[in-house]
Structures are given as C-alpha cells and as structure tokens.
Design an enzyme around this catalytic site. Sequence first.
Site, mmCIF file in Angstrom:
data_model
loop_
_atom_site.group_PDB
_atom_site.id
_atom_site.type_symbol
_atom_site.label_atom_id
_atom_site.label_comp_id
_atom_site.label_asym_id
_atom_site.label_seq_id
_atom_site.Cartn_x
_atom_site.Cartn_y
_atom_site.Cartn_z
ATOM 1 N N ASP A 1 0.382 3.848 1.691
ATOM 2 C CA ASP A 1 0.303 4.506 3.001
ATOM 3 C C ASP A 1 1.687 4.939 3.494
ATOM 4 O OD1 ASP A 1 0.200 4.735 5.977
ATOM 5 O OD2 ASP A 1 -1.900 4.210 5.651
ATOM 6 N N ARG B 1 2.901 5.351 6.271
ATOM 7 C CA ARG B 1 3.444 4.704 7.479
ATOM 8 C C ARG B 1 3.990 3.316 7.212
ATOM 9 N NH1 ARG B 1 -2.230 5.220 10.329
ATOM 10 N NH2 ARG B 1 -2.676 4.462 8.216
ATOM 11 N N HIS C 1 -1.910 -3.826 5.157
ATOM 12 C CA HIS C 1 -1.634 -3.363 6.522
ATOM 13 C C HIS C 1 -2.943 -3.079 7.236
ATOM 14 C CE1 HIS C 1 -2.465 1.024 5.937
ATOM 15 N NE2 HIS C 1 -2.309 0.669 4.680
ATOM 16 N N CYS D 1 0.837 -1.205 0.000
ATOM 17 C CA CYS D 1 0.000 0.000 0.000
ATOM 18 C C CYS D 1 0.875 1.260 0.000
ATOM 19 C CB CYS D 1 -0.907 0.001 1.235
ATOM 20 S SG CYS D 1 -2.048 1.414 1.280
ATOM 21 N N CYS E 1 -5.897 0.139 7.057
ATOM 22 C CA CYS E 1 -5.746 0.648 5.686
ATOM 23 C C CYS E 1 -6.929 1.553 5.310
ATOM 24 C CB CYS E 1 -5.646 -0.524 4.714
ATOM 25 S SG CYS E 1 -5.378 0.009 3.002
HETATM 26 ZN ZN ZN Z 1 -3.375 1.252 3.038
#
Ligand code: ZN
Length: 190
Positions: free
Chosen positions: A43, A45, A97, A41, A100
């Site tokens: 993302d 983080r 994750h 992803c 998400c």
């Molecule tokens: Zn995500």
Amino acid sequence: MKLEQFLKNNADWVKNYLDNEASYFENLSKGQTPEALYIGCSDSRVSPELFMGAAPGDIFVHRNIANVIGTDDTSVQSVIEYAVGHLKVNHIIVCGHYGCGGIQAALSGNDFGKLNPWLSHLKAVHNKHKQEIDGIENPHDQLKRFVELNVLEQVNNALENKLIKTAVDQKELKIHPWVFDLTSGKIVVL
Ligand SMILES: [Zn+2]
C-alpha cells in the site's frame, strides 16, 4: 505528486546528504548490516522508512499485497533466507495496516480475476478464524480484526521457516507483529 517531481526530489535529497556528510554515499555503498527485516503491505500509504524514521541501511524490506508470508512463495522465502541467513538481522517486523485493500477484497468474496490466487492466502486466514471474524457485527471492526489476525497468522507462517525457527529458539532473532494505523500514523504492537 507527479513523476518529474520524484527526480527533482532525488537531486535535492542527494545534495542534502552530501552537504551533511561528503562521504555518505561512498560509505553507504560499502555494505549493509540492517537491524531488522520488515515484511509489510505494498500500500502506497504505508511507507516503513518514513513512519519508522529509518535511514538507508536500517531495514531490509519485503512488501506485497496484505503482507503475506507464503510458505511456498520463493520471493518472500528468498528475502528471509538472505536477511536471516546472511545479513543476520536481529528482528523481523511483520506489519499489516488498518484499511488494507487486500484484506477487504478477501473478505468481500468478490471475484478479482488474476488476484484470486493471491487472495486465497488471505481467505485461508479468514476460514481459520471464521467464527471470530464473522461474529463481529460492525464491518469496520471486523476488517480491523481480520487485519490483526492476518499479521499473527503470517508470523506463524514465518515460524515454519526453519532458519527463522532456529534463530528464534536460540534467541538470536525476535519477531514483532505490528499494525500501522493509517488514521493516526501510529504503530500498534500486537
Ligand atoms: Zn494493504
């Protein structure tokens, strides 16, 4: 962290590597033989090089919202073609994750405008596993399970790629479904 800091950090990073090995970047520029293709992803983080302790050259990376492997997505399919067909990676890691936002958005059923076509990939996963996902009462657990099922479904999508299927059948390639747990920093192997 502010943008100016990124450039400053880069200068420090280069110095560290060169102090350790003067020809590091000269060697790095010669080519790549990554061990794995990582599909995860976007993302901010979920930084695979950091949580896997990977160095430059270790992993070939593709990231998009909620780690989707669209069978008609030319971006991810091109990455697969190059990583599996040319670089001959030994492993593919499909990593979702917990927490998400893409999965949350798909589950909410809200209208996200231009994101809707992308979210339809995730809604398809929801529809396929509607009974299981909707049957979970705790919203937190429901989201977690959706994240896991999405990773498993994206592995299925990956296997629809002939190059991957053939390499897996010939035991030249292994696919690994993972979830990164933001609350602990640990990788959960599904
Ligand atoms: Zn995500």
